[in-house]
Design a protein around this motif. Structure first.
Motif, PDB file in Angstrom:
ATOM      1  N   GLU A  80      -7.371   8.734   3.746  1.00  0.00           N
ATOM      2  CA  GLU A  80      -6.256   9.260   4.528  1.00  0.00           C
ATOM      3  C   GLU A  80      -6.037  10.744   4.235  1.00  0.00           C
ATOM      4  O   GLU A  80      -6.413  11.236   3.164  1.00  0.00           O
ATOM      5  N   ARG A 130      -7.667  11.726   0.709  1.00  0.00           N
ATOM      6  CA  ARG A 130      -7.475  11.007  -0.551  1.00  0.00           C
ATOM      7  C   ARG A 130      -8.769  10.315  -0.967  1.00  0.00           C
ATOM      8  O   ARG A 130      -9.439   9.679  -0.139  1.00  0.00           O
ATOM      9  N   GLU A 158      -1.651   1.162  -4.720  1.00  0.00           N
ATOM     10  CA  GLU A 158      -0.811   0.073  -4.271  1.00  0.00           C
ATOM     11  C   GLU A 158       0.179  -0.314  -5.356  1.00  0.00           C
ATOM     12  O   GLU A 158      -0.069  -0.124  -6.556  1.00  0.00           O
ATOM     13  N   VAL A 185       0.834  -1.192   0.000  1.00  0.00           N
ATOM     14  CA  VAL A 185       0.000   0.000   0.000  1.00  0.00           C
ATOM     15  C   VAL A 185       0.877   1.254   0.000  1.00  0.00           C
ATOM     16  O   VAL A 185       1.765   1.408   0.844  1.00  0.00           O
ATOM     17  N   SER A 231      -4.233  13.927   2.820  1.00  0.00           N
ATOM     18  CA  SER A 231      -3.345  14.090   1.653  1.00  0.00           C
ATOM     19  C   SER A 231      -2.107  14.860   2.090  1.00  0.00           C
ATOM     20  O   SER A 231      -1.948  16.041   1.800  1.00  0.00           O
ATOM     21  N   GLU A 243     -13.999  -3.331  -4.508  1.00  0.00           N
ATOM     22  CA  GLU A 243     -12.967  -2.518  -5.140  1.00  0.00           C
ATOM     23  C   GLU A 243     -13.244  -2.350  -6.629  1.00  0.00           C
ATOM     24  O   GLU A 243     -13.713  -3.262  -7.294  1.00  0.00           O
ATOM     25  N   LEU A 247      -4.363   2.260  -9.086  1.00  0.00           N
ATOM     26  CA  LEU A 247      -5.247   3.179  -8.395  1.00  0.00           C
ATOM     27  C   LEU A 247      -6.640   2.564  -8.345  1.00  0.00           C
ATOM     28  O   LEU A 247      -7.170   2.121  -9.367  1.00  0.00           O
ATOM     29  N   THR A 266     -12.756   2.051  -3.219  1.00  0.00           N
ATOM     30  CA  THR A 266     -13.493   1.012  -2.501  1.00  0.00           C
ATOM     31  C   THR A 266     -14.868   1.546  -2.121  1.00  0.00           C
ATOM     32  O   THR A 266     -14.981   2.633  -1.543  1.00  0.00           O
ATOM     33  N   PHE A 269      -0.743   4.552  -0.455  1.00  0.00           N
ATOM     34  CA  PHE A 269      -1.641   5.324   0.407  1.00  0.00           C
ATOM     35  C   PHE A 269      -3.041   4.769   0.249  1.00  0.00           C
ATOM     36  O   PHE A 269      -3.338   4.036  -0.691  1.00  0.00           O
ATOM     37  N   SER A 270      -3.916   5.132   1.200  1.00  0.00           N
ATOM     38  CA  SER A 270      -5.258   4.555   1.240  1.00  0.00           C
ATOM     39  C   SER A 270      -6.327   5.632   1.152  1.00  0.00           C
ATOM     40  O   SER A 270      -6.134   6.763   1.619  1.00  0.00           O
ATOM     41  N   GLN A 271      -7.423   5.261   0.567  1.00  0.00           N
ATOM     42  CA  GLN A 271      -8.594   6.126   0.443  1.00  0.00           C
ATOM     43  C   GLN A 271      -9.016   6.637   1.822  1.00  0.00           C
ATOM     44  O   GLN A 271      -9.084   5.880   2.793  1.00  0.00           O
ATOM     45  N   SER A 307      -7.190   4.881  -3.446  1.00  0.00           N
ATOM     46  CA  SER A 307      -6.077   4.141  -2.853  1.00  0.00           C
ATOM     47  C   SER A 307      -5.067   3.823  -3.939  1.00  0.00           C
ATOM     48  O   SER A 307      -5.418   3.703  -5.118  1.00  0.00           O
TER      49      SER A 307
END
Length: 220
Positions: A45, A92, A97, A39, A47, A69, A60, A63, A41-43, A95
């Motif tokens: 979170e 954000r 990864e 990961v 910015s 997803e 990208l 969810t 960054f995650s949805q 997400s």
């Protein structure tokens, strides 16, 4: 950071003096993501960073509240992640990864804002880059609205293909599940459709690789 491998980031630095560009780079820190599906960054979170992809590929995705997803894009080296969210200072909305080994350079949101104020040309370039990214997103997504599912799959394969050493185009390290999430189809449907593409001479398949034989045919 090597500029030749970062076309979008090069646009952000266009017109800056060597000293100004180095001042921006001095604020960035390098990081690598090596485990599969690591990961970045995650949805949802904050910015708090801007991420410049130096090497590798990044998925990208968004969810849903139900936990489903949907993959929006696969980005290659040279991409900038979190630009709009950093400018707007909002959480954000996506997400990100790593799809395999990924090397990035990270600029904190605080330092990013300071650079915008310190270097007017940098601020101007970021404005133009945001507009360019918006147009590219429309050009990429608009045809998919009217296409059939098989046409959407074909367009996505062409868009994600990279050139191999022998000069051919191929999509690497994407599962049928990944492709299905990008077009809203099941893994089984993707498998059957790829088999049909292969029978029609549009692609050839090997483990971890889909070679593109007829890009125009895939988009018809």
């Amino acid at each position: 950071m090597e500029r030749r491998n970062n076309p979008k980031w090069n646009q952000a630095l266009q017109g800056l003096s060597h000293e100004e560009a180095e001042a921006v780079h001095s604020l960035m820190r390098a990081r690598s993501y090596s485990p599969p599906r690591a990961v970045i960054f995650s949805q949802g979170e904050p910015s708090d960073t801007l991420v410049v992809v130096r090497n590798g590929r990044v998925r990208l995705f968004i969810t849903s509240p139900e936990g489903e997803e949907f993959t929006l894009s696969m980005l290659n080296g040279g991409s900038i992640l979190g630009l709009a969210a950093a400018v707007l200072q909002r959480p954000r909305i996506l997400s990100a990864e790593a799809a395999g080994q990924v090397d990035v350079s990270i600029l904190s949101a605080t330092d990013f804002s300071a650079c915008l104020e310190r270097f007017p040309r940098f601020s101007h370039n970021i404005t133009r880059l945001l507009a360019l990214l918006a147009v590219e997103n429309i050009e990429r997504s608009a045809p998919l609205v009217l296409d059939s599912a098989s046409q959407r799959l074909g367009r996505i394969l062409v868009a994600l293909a990279t050139r191999t050493p022998n000069g051919k185009q191929a999509v690497h390290d994407l599962t049928h599940d990944d492709l299905g999430k990008m077009i809203g189809a099941s893994r089984t449907w993707v498998s059957l459709t790829l088999a049909d593409f292969e029978r029609r001479g549009l692609v050839t398949r090997q483990p971890g690789c889909i070679a593109i034989l007829d890009p125009e045919g895939l988009m018809r």
